[in-house]
Motif scaffolding. Structure first.
Motif, PDB file in Angstrom:
ATOM      1  N   ASP A  92       0.817  -1.238  -0.093  1.00  0.00           N
ATOM      2  CA  ASP A  92      -0.088  -0.019  -0.045  1.00  0.00           C
ATOM      3  C   ASP A  92       0.788   1.248   0.065  1.00  0.00           C
ATOM      4  O   ASP A  92       0.166   2.459  -0.013  1.00  0.00           O
ATOM      5  CB  ASP A  92      -0.847   0.248   1.364  1.00  0.00           C
ATOM      6  CG  ASP A  92      -1.943  -1.141   1.382  1.00  0.00           C
ATOM      7  OD1 ASP A  92      -2.418  -1.505   0.079  1.00  0.00           O
ATOM      8  OD2 ASP A  92      -2.478  -1.671   2.532  1.00  0.00           O
ATOM      9  N   LYS A  93       2.122   1.277  -0.014  1.00  0.00           N
ATOM     10  CA  LYS A  93       3.018   2.438  -0.036  1.00  0.00           C
ATOM     11  C   LYS A  93       4.242   2.065  -0.558  1.00  0.00           C
ATOM     12  O   LYS A  93       4.776   0.827  -0.613  1.00  0.00           O
ATOM     13  CB  LYS A  93       2.965   2.650   1.654  1.00  0.00           C
ATOM     14  CG  LYS A  93       3.700   1.795   2.548  1.00  0.00           C
ATOM     15  CD  LYS A  93       3.564   2.524   3.947  1.00  0.00           C
ATOM     16  CE  LYS A  93       4.263   1.617   4.834  1.00  0.00           C
ATOM     17  NZ  LYS A  93       4.027   2.025   6.258  1.00  0.00           N
ATOM     18  N   PRO A  94       5.007   3.144  -1.045  1.00  0.00           N
ATOM     19  CA  PRO A  94       6.255   2.952  -1.369  1.00  0.00           C
ATOM     20  C   PRO A  94       7.191   2.614  -0.486  1.00  0.00           C
ATOM     21  O   PRO A  94       6.926   2.797   0.827  1.00  0.00           O
ATOM     22  CB  PRO A  94       6.789   4.666  -2.007  1.00  0.00           C
ATOM     23  CG  PRO A  94       5.390   5.183  -2.050  1.00  0.00           C
ATOM     24  CD  PRO A  94       4.533   4.578  -1.232  1.00  0.00           C
ATOM     25  N   ALA A  95       8.448   1.705  -0.910  1.00  0.00           N
ATOM     26  CA  ALA A  95       9.422   1.349   0.024  1.00  0.00           C
ATOM     27  C   ALA A  95      10.691   1.926  -0.304  1.00  0.00           C
ATOM     28  O   ALA A  95      10.972   2.076  -1.455  1.00  0.00           O
ATOM     29  CB  ALA A  95       9.428  -0.356   0.115  1.00  0.00           C
ATOM     30  N   VAL A  96      11.334   2.191   0.506  1.00  0.00           N
ATOM     31  CA  VAL A  96      12.771   2.724   0.205  1.00  0.00           C
ATOM     32  C   VAL A  96      14.051   2.174   0.765  1.00  0.00           C
ATOM     33  O   VAL A  96      14.223   1.608   1.742  1.00  0.00           O
ATOM     34  CB  VAL A  96      12.821   4.198   1.012  1.00  0.00           C
ATOM     35  CG1 VAL A  96      14.326   5.036   0.482  1.00  0.00           C
ATOM     36  CG2 VAL A  96      11.684   5.104   0.758  1.00  0.00           C
ATOM     37  N   ILE A  97      14.856   1.901  -0.256  1.00  0.00           N
ATOM     38  CA  ILE A  97      16.340   1.337   0.294  1.00  0.00           C
ATOM     39  C   ILE A  97      17.271   2.385   0.057  1.00  0.00           C
ATOM     40  O   ILE A  97      17.715   3.027  -0.620  1.00  0.00           O
ATOM     41  CB  ILE A  97      16.654   0.240  -0.831  1.00  0.00           C
ATOM     42  CG1 ILE A  97      15.775  -1.071  -1.110  1.00  0.00           C
ATOM     43  CG2 ILE A  97      18.037  -0.033  -0.595  1.00  0.00           C
ATOM     44  CD1 ILE A  97      14.793  -1.039  -1.932  1.00  0.00           C
ATOM     45  N   PRO A  98      17.642   2.767   1.791  1.00  0.00           N
ATOM     46  CA  PRO A  98      18.090   3.846   1.840  1.00  0.00           C
ATOM     47  C   PRO A  98      19.803   4.112   1.805  1.00  0.00           C
ATOM     48  O   PRO A  98      20.279   4.677   2.554  1.00  0.00           O
ATOM     49  CB  PRO A  98      17.804   4.284   3.314  1.00  0.00           C
ATOM     50  CG  PRO A  98      17.728   2.601   4.146  1.00  0.00           C
ATOM     51  CD  PRO A  98      17.184   1.979   2.823  1.00  0.00           C
ATOM     52  N   CYS A  99      20.079   3.720   0.530  1.00  0.00           N
ATOM     53  CA  CYS A  99      21.570   3.704   0.151  1.00  0.00           C
ATOM     54  C   CYS A  99      21.727   4.900  -0.495  1.00  0.00           C
ATOM     55  O   CYS A  99      21.880   5.262  -1.673  1.00  0.00           O
ATOM     56  CB  CYS A  99      21.946   2.845  -0.716  1.00  0.00           C
ATOM     57  SG  CYS A  99      20.840   2.345  -2.085  1.00  0.00           S
ATOM     58  N   ARG A 100      21.746   6.326   0.452  1.00  0.00           N
ATOM     59  CA  ARG A 100      22.199   7.628  -0.048  1.00  0.00           C
ATOM     60  C   ARG A 100      23.530   7.741  -0.031  1.00  0.00           C
ATOM     61  O   ARG A 100      24.499   7.034   0.268  1.00  0.00           O
ATOM     62  CB  ARG A 100      21.449   8.486   1.033  1.00  0.00           C
ATOM     63  CG  ARG A 100      19.961   8.508   1.453  1.00  0.00           C
ATOM     64  CD  ARG A 100      19.492   9.524   2.584  1.00  0.00           C
ATOM     65  NE  ARG A 100      20.349   8.785   3.719  1.00  0.00           N
ATOM     66  CZ  ARG A 100      21.006  10.023   4.550  1.00  0.00           C
ATOM     67  NH1 ARG A 100      21.197  11.331   3.924  1.00  0.00           N
ATOM     68  NH2 ARG A 100      21.554   9.463   5.652  1.00  0.00           N
ATOM     69  N   VAL A 101      23.885   8.828  -1.052  1.00  0.00           N
ATOM     70  CA  VAL A 101      25.313   8.948  -1.551  1.00  0.00           C
ATOM     71  C   VAL A 101      25.739  10.378  -0.882  1.00  0.00           C
ATOM     72  O   VAL A 101      24.802  11.088  -0.488  1.00  0.00           O
ATOM     73  CB  VAL A 101      25.473   8.962  -2.985  1.00  0.00           C
ATOM     74  CG1 VAL A 101      25.259   7.688  -3.833  1.00  0.00           C
ATOM     75  CG2 VAL A 101      24.624   9.757  -3.543  1.00  0.00           C
ATOM     76  N   THR A 102      26.980  10.391  -0.511  1.00  0.00           N
ATOM     77  CA  THR A 102      27.527  11.817  -0.266  1.00  0.00           C
ATOM     78  C   THR A 102      27.900  12.704  -1.334  1.00  0.00           C
ATOM     79  O   THR A 102      28.095  13.656  -1.258  1.00  0.00           O
ATOM     80  CB  THR A 102      28.729  11.544   0.579  1.00  0.00           C
ATOM     81  OG1 THR A 102      29.777  10.920  -0.199  1.00  0.00           O
ATOM     82  CG2 THR A 102      28.411  10.701   1.875  1.00  0.00           C
ATOM     83  N   THR A 103      28.290  11.977  -2.604  1.00  0.00           N
ATOM     84  CA  THR A 103      28.359  12.782  -3.724  1.00  0.00           C
ATOM     85  C   THR A 103      27.246  12.563  -4.582  1.00  0.00           C
ATOM     86  O   THR A 103      26.895  11.779  -5.320  1.00  0.00           O
ATOM     87  CB  THR A 103      29.643  12.150  -4.315  1.00  0.00           C
ATOM     88  OG1 THR A 103      30.689  12.260  -3.413  1.00  0.00           O
ATOM     89  CG2 THR A 103      29.993  13.025  -5.695  1.00  0.00           C
TER      90      THR A 103
ATOM     91  N   LYS B 211      17.204  10.142  -1.063  1.00  0.00           N
ATOM     92  CA  LYS B 211      16.510   8.816  -0.319  1.00  0.00           C
ATOM     93  C   LYS B 211      17.172   7.548  -0.435  1.00  0.00           C
ATOM     94  O   LYS B 211      17.158   6.729   0.296  1.00  0.00           O
ATOM     95  CB  LYS B 211      15.162   9.015  -0.616  1.00  0.00           C
ATOM     96  CG  LYS B 211      14.366  10.033  -0.398  1.00  0.00           C
ATOM     97  CD  LYS B 211      12.892  10.223  -0.898  1.00  0.00           C
ATOM     98  CE  LYS B 211      11.978  11.255  -0.507  1.00  0.00           C
ATOM     99  NZ  LYS B 211      10.799  11.430  -1.132  1.00  0.00           N
ATOM    100  N   GLY B 212      17.546   7.185  -1.708  1.00  0.00           N
ATOM    101  CA  GLY B 212      18.023   5.992  -2.119  1.00  0.00           C
ATOM    102  C   GLY B 212      17.175   5.550  -3.150  1.00  0.00           C
ATOM    103  O   GLY B 212      16.309   6.229  -3.829  1.00  0.00           O
ATOM    104  N   PHE B 213      17.070   3.966  -3.300  1.00  0.00           N
ATOM    105  CA  PHE B 213      16.062   3.465  -4.305  1.00  0.00           C
ATOM    106  C   PHE B 213      14.807   3.400  -3.640  1.00  0.00           C
ATOM    107  O   PHE B 213      14.279   2.998  -2.569  1.00  0.00           O
ATOM    108  CB  PHE B 213      16.384   2.259  -4.696  1.00  0.00           C
ATOM    109  CG  PHE B 213      17.884   2.319  -5.728  1.00  0.00           C
ATOM    110  CD1 PHE B 213      17.622   2.360  -7.129  1.00  0.00           C
ATOM    111  CD2 PHE B 213      18.999   1.973  -5.161  1.00  0.00           C
ATOM    112  CE1 PHE B 213      18.769   2.593  -7.817  1.00  0.00           C
ATOM    113  CE2 PHE B 213      20.215   2.076  -6.075  1.00  0.00           C
ATOM    114  CZ  PHE B 213      19.951   2.467  -7.337  1.00  0.00           C
TER     115      PHE B 213
END
Length: 355
Positions: free
Chosen positions: A170-181, A210-212
């Motif tokens: 029912d809602k989006p899911a986030v794989i939080p592999c955020r980058v610094t660059t 956010k990530g993917f």
């Protein structure tokens, strides 16, 4: 364009201020209103947040800002009652590099010796208070996302080496592999079978902040994944993420109650268990009502939860609250009521214990 009519009118003021006072006041007001409106619509979130530069200069902040890790930064937010938001781990570890001071006309946030882990959103807003009640002033806010770039750490570091991500239909899911660059090229990979996951920009998108993001999670998405980032040097790998598919009914807690014995003797141990099955990432709060409550009879209440696999790739959270009466007396006989509450509502269940 706004400045020209003001210049042309200044020399005429001595002679015309008695002839056309109304026109003279109205004309400058119109562009000022337009200017304010456009500022509110396009830079509303940047209206009170600035960065302190060298030699006391100030700079309004854009939606994103890139700095090199190791630098210190000072932000100021206009207002006499300001609240800040920043990466939560700085609070979790009570980082001494962060200091916030509220002065008469502004609040000051200083982050010294920044690291890649400090990458994230920094925002502030003005609080409107009436007595003890305060609320956020939506017209006086400021926000920027700061990348603290580090060649050694392309991914924003996390305290763990393995994270669980719940896939809810029912809602989006986030794989939080955020980058610094922000310019880094990031790809998503499945561990088994080993393959790169296609990012179509519609169902799965990548956001550097956010990530993917899986817009519409499916059971097929479950499994263990990781991210890979490339920027000039050698590629770097993120931590692993375990994607668990979740499918439980929305609504108030699905609650049951059970008692060790519906009849108890004097001095017996009696325990009542309240159980909720629900979504893995939804907290449940328990409240109890019991016969000896008014007379302050001693009871022991313990709350805990765990994840269970339903055998078909679906994961459910089982939450329990246990009320224990160690030395049963006649005052303990009666109804035991459990009230379980989540964000969707509450459910009340009850059972009776007789002497």
């Amino acid at each position: 364009v706004i400045g020209q009519p003001a210049k042309s009118k200044r020399p005429k003021e001595p002679g015309e201020n008695k002839i056309k006072p109304v026109n003279k006041k109205l004309k400058p007001k119109t562009p000022k209103m337009k200017e304010r409106e456009s500022a509110d619509s396009s830079l509303k979130s940047q209206s009170i947040l600035t960065q302190v530069m060298d030699k006391g200069h100030f700079q309004k902040l854009a939606a994103t800002l890139s700095l090199t890790a190791g630098q210190s930064i000072e932000l100021r937010c206009k207002g006499s009652n300001v609240t800040w938001n920043y990466p939560s781990y700085l609070d979790t570890f009570k980082d001494s590099r962060l200091s916030i001071k509220q002065l008469d006309r502004y609040s000051q946030l200083i982050l010294a010796n920044s690291t890649a882990a400090d990458t994230g959103e920094y925002s502030c807003w003005l609080q409107l208070c009436n007595g003890n009640k305060c609320r956020k002033d939506e017209t006086k806010t400021g926000s920027t996302y700061i990348f603290f770039t580090d060649e050694e750490e392309l991914f924003v570091p996390t305290p763990s080496y393995f994270e669980i991500v719940y896939l809810n239909p029912d809602k989006p899911a986030v794989i939080p592999c955020r980058v610094t660059t922000p310019s880094a090229k990031v790809t998503l990979h499945r561990e088994f079978p080993a393959e790169e996951i296609e990012i179509d920009g519609t169902d799965i998108i990548y956001d550097a902040k956010k990530g993917f993001v899986f817009q519409h999670p499916f059971p097929d998405h479950k499994g263990i994944v990781y991210c890979k980032a490339e920027s000039q040097g050698a590629p770097q790998i993120s931590i692993k993420y375990h994607l668990l598919y979740v499918e439980v009914p929305k609504g108030p807690p699905s609650t049951t109650i059970a008692v060790s014995s519906s009849r108890a003797g004097l001095s017996d141990r009696v325990h009542v268990v309240c159980t909720v099955l629900g979504e893995p990432d939804v907290d449940v709060n328990f409240r109890w009502q019991y016969p000896g409550q008014e007379s302050e009879r001693p009871v022991i209440i313990q709350n805990f939860w765990r994840l269970i696999n339903r055998g078909i790739g679906h994961t459910t959270r089982i939450s329990k609250s246990v009320l224990l009466v160690e030395d049963f007396e006649d005052v303990d006989a009666g109804n035991y009521v459990c009230i379980a509450q989540n964000l969707q509502g509450e459910t009340t269940v009850a059972t009776k214990v007789e002497l």
